[in-house]
Design an enzyme around this catalytic site. Sequence first.
Site, PDB file in Angstrom:
ATOM      1  N   TYR A   1      28.963 -19.076  56.942  1.00 51.05           N
ATOM      2  CA  TYR A   1      29.286 -17.996  55.876  1.00 51.05           C
ATOM      3  C   TYR A   1      28.135 -16.963  55.657  1.00 51.05           C
ATOM      4  O   TYR A   1      28.592 -15.870  54.537  1.00 51.05           O
ATOM      5  CB  TYR A   1      29.755 -18.521  54.552  1.00 51.05           C
ATOM      6  CG  TYR A   1      31.082 -19.249  54.749  1.00 51.05           C
ATOM      7  CD1 TYR A   1      31.280 -20.412  55.729  1.00 51.05           C
ATOM      8  CD2 TYR A   1      32.345 -18.635  54.371  1.00 51.05           C
ATOM      9  CE1 TYR A   1      32.476 -20.977  55.671  1.00 51.05           C
ATOM     10  CE2 TYR A   1      33.453 -19.073  54.287  1.00 51.05           C
ATOM     11  CZ  TYR A   1      33.612 -20.304  55.227  1.00 51.05           C
ATOM     12  OH  TYR A   1      34.945 -20.883  55.289  1.00 51.05           O
TER      13      TYR A   1
ATOM     14  N   LYS B   1      25.867 -32.450  61.642  1.00 54.85           N
ATOM     15  CA  LYS B   1      25.937 -32.538  62.939  1.00 54.85           C
ATOM     16  C   LYS B   1      24.317 -32.499  63.344  1.00 54.85           C
ATOM     17  O   LYS B   1      23.840 -31.796  64.335  1.00 54.85           O
ATOM     18  CB  LYS B   1      26.717 -31.588  63.706  1.00 54.85           C
ATOM     19  CG  LYS B   1      26.945 -31.754  65.008  1.00 54.85           C
ATOM     20  CD  LYS B   1      28.125 -32.710  65.159  1.00 54.85           C
ATOM     21  CE  LYS B   1      28.208 -33.321  66.720  1.00 54.85           C
ATOM     22  NZ  LYS B   1      29.391 -34.241  66.913  1.00 54.85           N
TER      23      LYS B   1
ATOM     24  N   ASP C   1      31.696 -35.448  62.654  1.00 53.70           N
ATOM     25  CA  ASP C   1      32.956 -36.044  63.146  1.00 53.70           C
ATOM     26  C   ASP C   1      33.347 -37.402  62.749  1.00 53.70           C
ATOM     27  O   ASP C   1      34.471 -37.658  62.793  1.00 53.70           O
ATOM     28  CB  ASP C   1      32.983 -35.905  64.694  1.00 53.70           C
ATOM     29  CG  ASP C   1      31.724 -36.254  65.371  1.00 53.70           C
ATOM     30  OD1 ASP C   1      30.556 -36.465  64.818  1.00 53.70           O
ATOM     31  OD2 ASP C   1      31.335 -36.098  66.496  1.00 53.70           O
TER      32      ASP C   1
ATOM     33  N   ASP D   1      34.679 -26.550  54.222  1.00 53.42           N
ATOM     34  CA  ASP D   1      35.917 -25.631  54.231  1.00 53.42           C
ATOM     35  C   ASP D   1      37.130 -26.419  55.114  1.00 53.42           C
ATOM     36  O   ASP D   1      38.134 -26.231  54.730  1.00 53.42           O
ATOM     37  CB  ASP D   1      35.659 -24.385  54.824  1.00 53.42           C
ATOM     38  CG  ASP D   1      36.785 -23.601  55.265  1.00 53.42           C
ATOM     39  OD1 ASP D   1      37.833 -23.250  54.148  1.00 53.42           O
ATOM     40  OD2 ASP D   1      37.231 -22.817  56.283  1.00 53.42           O
TER      41      ASP D   1
ATOM     42  N   ASP E   1      40.374 -28.736  53.583  1.00 50.10           N
ATOM     43  CA  ASP E   1      41.696 -28.715  54.118  1.00 50.10           C
ATOM     44  C   ASP E   1      42.623 -29.827  54.354  1.00 50.10           C
ATOM     45  O   ASP E   1      43.644 -30.477  54.214  1.00 50.10           O
ATOM     46  CB  ASP E   1      42.078 -27.404  54.850  1.00 50.10           C
ATOM     47  CG  ASP E   1      42.262 -26.156  54.075  1.00 50.10           C
ATOM     48  OD1 ASP E   1      41.668 -25.879  53.060  1.00 50.10           O
ATOM     49  OD2 ASP E   1      42.894 -25.364  54.681  1.00 50.10           O
TER      50      ASP E   1
END
Length: 356
Positions: free
Chosen positions: A124, A194, A227, A251, A255
């Site tokens: 971002y 990650k 993950d 982000d 969701d």
Amino acid sequence: MTRKRVVVIEGEDAAPEAVRPALAVIDALGLPIEWLHPPVGQAGIERTGSPFPEEARRAIDTADATLFGATSGKSALALFYLRWGKGTYANVRPVRHFPGARSPLARPEGIDLVIVRENLEDLYVAAEGDLADLAPLGLRSLTAGRPVHELGPGRFALKVITEAGTRRVARFAFELARRRRAHGRPGRVTCGTKHNMLPRSDGMFREVAQAVAAEHPDVPFQSLIVDDLAHRLVATPHDFDVVLLPNLYGDVLSDAAAALVGGLGLAPSGCFGDGAAYFEPAHGTAPDLAGKNAINPTATLLSAAMLLEHLGFADAAARLEAAVAAVYAEGRVLTPDQGGTATTTQFCEAVAHALG
Ligand code: IPM
Ligand code: MG
């Protein structure tokens, strides 16, 4: 009690249809709050020629907080100001199941976790370019084994993680875990990165989180590869309490996590910086619902409840949440996303009624 001043930015498409009746619900609580409506987006363009005029910026600067609807573009400058201009580095996204809300899970009851998303850094920083620009750096791809600019023609985006930016959001997450434990929640932090592929950027986020964990020995801490975390969030959501994530994973996973407890129509958020805070539903502007009085205002109402708590009206915030919960539990007045036929305003009236 001193009067609080709150800027309201309704946003675009269907977002204002959720914000307006939500404000009416808050007004029914009779709190000393003054709503300020500076012209932003289309209103700003019409009145001043700018979608984010100086007047709106000043209102944000001098108010106690901001309630934001959602933007599909015209109010984006205001949103960027609320994040980067005001330095709201911790994006808090509760994921809580209200009995009666539609979930794809067989047993969603009791899901109650909070995603703490770093809100300013990572991809971002939005610094992109052509791979050719990187030639002077000679930066090598570890996986391809040759200079990155030789992989193109193509583009790149920078993922920026800073130590200070990570430390402050990690501290925020641990303090939140302590407050949650004081309210009977487990009070633990899970960090997702990650770091196996990105040992320097995500690896540093993780190391800083580990160092902050050492400052909070009373708060259990776990670090997962993101993950794996994504899988566990869906498979065993009840195991999580506070989930700390870099910006983009936060982000995406917020969701996804919202889907577990009824969808984006129920997903609130609050963004906190050192001297600023603003509150907004995690969802977008639902352009397909614009003008239909059908958007689910729950996310806006729950964001408003977070706002009330921030302003020091904790009892009113709890009452509002309880009223929302009661409407779901009763199940008679629900919006179409929840399988009901109620309009947005009918839902808000039911919440106001449940407030008593
Ligand atoms: C969110 C939204 C924003 C984001 C968009 C509107 C820029 O998806 O608040 O989650 O990506 O942060
Ligand atoms: Mg998002």
